[in-house]
Design a protein around this motif. Structure first.
Motif, PDB file in Angstrom:
ATOM      1  N   ILE A 195       0.841  -1.198   0.000  1.00 50.70           N
ATOM      2  CA  ILE A 195       0.000   0.000   0.000  1.00 50.70           C
ATOM      3  C   ILE A 195       0.875   1.247   0.000  1.00 50.70           C
ATOM      4  O   ILE A 195       0.621   2.209  -0.744  1.00 50.70           O
ATOM      5  CB  ILE A 195      -0.945  -0.010   1.212  1.00 50.70           C
ATOM      6  N   ILE A 196       1.924   1.240   0.809  1.00 47.84           N
ATOM      7  CA  ILE A 196       2.829   2.391   0.883  1.00 47.84           C
ATOM      8  C   ILE A 196       3.546   2.605  -0.443  1.00 47.84           C
ATOM      9  O   ILE A 196       3.710   3.746  -0.898  1.00 47.84           O
ATOM     10  CB  ILE A 196       3.843   2.189   2.028  1.00 47.84           C
ATOM     11  N   MET A 197       3.961   1.523  -1.098  1.00 44.14           N
ATOM     12  CA  MET A 197       4.719   1.613  -2.342  1.00 44.14           C
ATOM     13  C   MET A 197       3.837   1.730  -3.578  1.00 44.14           C
ATOM     14  O   MET A 197       4.324   2.032  -4.660  1.00 44.14           O
ATOM     15  CB  MET A 197       5.616   0.381  -2.488  1.00 44.14           C
ATOM     16  N   GLY A 198       2.542   1.500  -3.431  1.00 47.88           N
ATOM     17  CA  GLY A 198       1.637   1.501  -4.578  1.00 47.88           C
ATOM     18  C   GLY A 198       1.562   2.851  -5.276  1.00 47.88           C
ATOM     19  O   GLY A 198       1.674   3.905  -4.650  1.00 47.88           O
ATOM     20  N   ASN A 199       1.335   2.806  -6.575  1.00 41.12           N
ATOM     21  CA  ASN A 199       1.252   4.042  -7.360  1.00 41.12           C
ATOM     22  C   ASN A 199      -0.046   4.802  -7.125  1.00 41.12           C
ATOM     23  O   ASN A 199      -0.120   6.007  -7.400  1.00 41.12           O
ATOM     24  CB  ASN A 199       1.391   3.712  -8.854  1.00 41.12           C
ATOM     25  N   GLN A 251       1.666  -6.010  -4.600  1.00 37.55           N
ATOM     26  CA  GLN A 251       1.524  -4.611  -5.002  1.00 37.55           C
ATOM     27  C   GLN A 251       0.672  -4.485  -6.259  1.00 37.55           C
ATOM     28  O   GLN A 251      -0.144  -3.565  -6.377  1.00 37.55           O
ATOM     29  CB  GLN A 251       2.899  -3.981  -5.236  1.00 37.55           C
ATOM     30  N   LEU A 252       0.830  -5.408  -7.206  1.00 33.59           N
ATOM     31  CA  LEU A 252       0.008  -5.393  -8.418  1.00 33.59           C
ATOM     32  C   LEU A 252      -1.471  -5.558  -8.079  1.00 33.59           C
ATOM     33  O   LEU A 252      -2.344  -4.946  -8.712  1.00 33.59           O
ATOM     34  CB  LEU A 252       0.450  -6.499  -9.376  1.00 33.59           C
ATOM     35  N   THR A 253      -1.774  -6.379  -7.071  1.00 38.42           N
ATOM     36  CA  THR A 253      -3.160  -6.574  -6.640  1.00 38.42           C
ATOM     37  C   THR A 253      -3.717  -5.299  -6.019  1.00 38.42           C
ATOM     38  O   THR A 253      -4.855  -4.895  -6.309  1.00 38.42           O
ATOM     39  CB  THR A 253      -3.253  -7.728  -5.631  1.00 38.42           C
ATOM     40  N   ILE A 254      -2.934  -4.658  -5.161  1.00 45.20           N
ATOM     41  CA  ILE A 254      -3.350  -3.398  -4.552  1.00 45.20           C
ATOM     42  C   ILE A 254      -3.638  -2.361  -5.642  1.00 45.20           C
ATOM     43  O   ILE A 254      -4.666  -1.669  -5.626  1.00 45.20           O
ATOM     44  CB  ILE A 254      -2.268  -2.858  -3.599  1.00 45.20           C
ATOM     45  N   GLU A 255      -2.745  -2.271  -6.619  1.00 46.80           N
ATOM     46  CA  GLU A 255      -2.908  -1.274  -7.685  1.00 46.80           C
ATOM     47  C   GLU A 255      -4.116  -1.585  -8.565  1.00 46.80           C
ATOM     48  O   GLU A 255      -4.833  -0.670  -8.993  1.00 46.80           O
ATOM     49  CB  GLU A 255      -1.622  -1.189  -8.501  1.00 46.80           C
ATOM     50  N   ASN A 256      -4.354  -2.863  -8.831  1.00 53.51           N
ATOM     51  CA  ASN A 256      -5.530  -3.258  -9.606  1.00 53.51           C
ATOM     52  C   ASN A 256      -6.816  -2.900  -8.879  1.00 53.51           C
ATOM     53  O   ASN A 256      -7.763  -2.357  -9.463  1.00 53.51           O
ATOM     54  CB  ASN A 256      -5.472  -4.759  -9.886  1.00 53.51           C
ATOM     55  N   PHE A 257      -6.849  -3.193  -7.588  1.00 53.79           N
ATOM     56  CA  PHE A 257      -8.020  -2.896  -6.756  1.00 53.79           C
ATOM     57  C   PHE A 257      -8.277  -1.389  -6.708  1.00 53.79           C
ATOM     58  O   PHE A 257      -9.421  -0.935  -6.897  1.00 53.79           O
ATOM     59  CB  PHE A 257      -7.780  -3.451  -5.356  1.00 53.79           C
TER      60      PHE A 257
END
Length: 332
Positions: free
Chosen positions: A24-28, A285-291
């Motif tokens: 979450i912290i590193m997500g775009n 991280q890809l999952t967080i960004e997709n969500f």
């Protein structure tokens, strides 16, 4: 488009601390707003570790109007309660697997999310790893011909312990809920359909009253089958094979590659093996960004609903099959 999605954390589990919060912290398109635990003392401690100025109890996370979405990682038996409370608080929800412990529970969750206009996604992060997109592309290109068998194994050695939630029946422990769920999800993902029937056999630990290993046979249309083995009693395996009439595709580390690990896909044809190397990727991280991207699109249609309900339907049928010691036909 909405600015970065502000997350609240409900449950300071090991996966939350190791993967979710850093992602979450590193997500775009995400940011960490607040951390919640059962006690203020623990949430304050974890918040300090991640330089987060806000912390509180679970309820205080849901009462925070600055929070857009919550990541829930609690004992599985508590997921329904807190997912529904989050939905009623107007928060989008990313919840660890297994999110529900019955099909009725899953339907109840979806009803509440629809009623309150929020998204719910079950956190199977492996699906966002690029190796699986590559495998689907190879299947679509007819690389191994008509596929007919999906065979998967996910297991490791885990000593039983009263301190480990995996061995606590009341909290939703057991290898099916914890490990077998990955294989069911992957089989549906590769075949892109739900099975017609299922046979599930779980091996129970008498001391703890939970299943510690199991095997599942899934039957699909056109004689396709899924063969799944999982548990806490075997040498480590995290792999699946897709078998066609012209060859086999194998993911050698299917479910839990680290974000510093290259993934290897092997294609077996005519007594030769061709390997494809997939670069390092952070599937969490890809999952967080997709969500977050789905939330930012401001779609009020739950794009994850079908996937969520299908998973719960098959998991529920597996439990029934094990109890009745028989093949269960699946009616959607």
């Amino acid at each position: 488009m909405k600015s970065k999605i502000k997350f609240g954390i409900i449950g300071c589990s090991s996966i939350a601390k190791k993967s979710a919060i850093p992602s979450i912290i590193m997500g775009n398109n995400s940011t960490l707003e607040s951390i919640g635990s059962r006690t203020i003392q623990k949430s304050k401690k974890i918040a300090k570790e991640f330089s987060c100025s806000n912390f509180g109890t679970y309820d205080e996370i849901l009462e925070n109007d600055n929070i857009d979405a919550v990541y829930i990682s609690l004992p599985m038996s508590l997921h329904e309660k807190w997912v529904i409370k989050a939905a009623r608080s107007g928060k989008h929800i990313l919840c660890e697997k297994s999110t529900s412990l019955s099909y009725d529970s899953a339907k109840k969750i979806i009803r509440e999310c629809k009623k309150n206009d929020v998204l719910i996604k079950e956190n199977f992060t492996f699906k966002l790893h690029p190796q699986h997109k590559k495998i689907l592309g190879l299947i679509k290109k007819n690389t191994i011909g008509d596929i007919n068998t999906f065979s998967a194994r996910y297991s490791f050695n885990l000593p039983g312990s009263k301190k480990n939630l995996r061995f606590n029946k009341k909290l939703g422990g057991g290898s099916l809920n914890d490990v077998g769920c990955y294989l069911i999800s992957a089989c549906i993902f590769i075949f892109d359909e739900i099975p017609k029937s299922i046979f599930c056999n779980l091996n129970m630990d008498k001391k703890f009253g939970v299943d510690t290993s199991g095997n599942i046979l899934l039957n699909f249309t056109n004689n396709k089958i899924g063969i799944l083995s999982f548990g806490y009693k075997n040498y480590f395996q995290s792999t699946y094979d897709v078998w066609g009439n012209k060859g086999i595709i194998k993911s050698e580390r299917a479910f839990n590659p680290s974000n510093r690990m290259k993934s290897i896909i092997s294609i077996h044809q005519n007594d030769k093996v061709r390997k494809i190397i997939i670069p390092e990727s952070d599937q969490f991280q890809l999952t967080i960004e997709n969500f977050c991207s789905t939330i930012q699109k401001n779609s009020r249609r739950n794009v994850y609903e079908k996937e969520f309900l299908n998973q719960a339907l098959i998991m529920n049928a597996a439990r029934i099959s094990n109890t009745k010691h028989s093949v269960i036909k699946i009616k959607n």
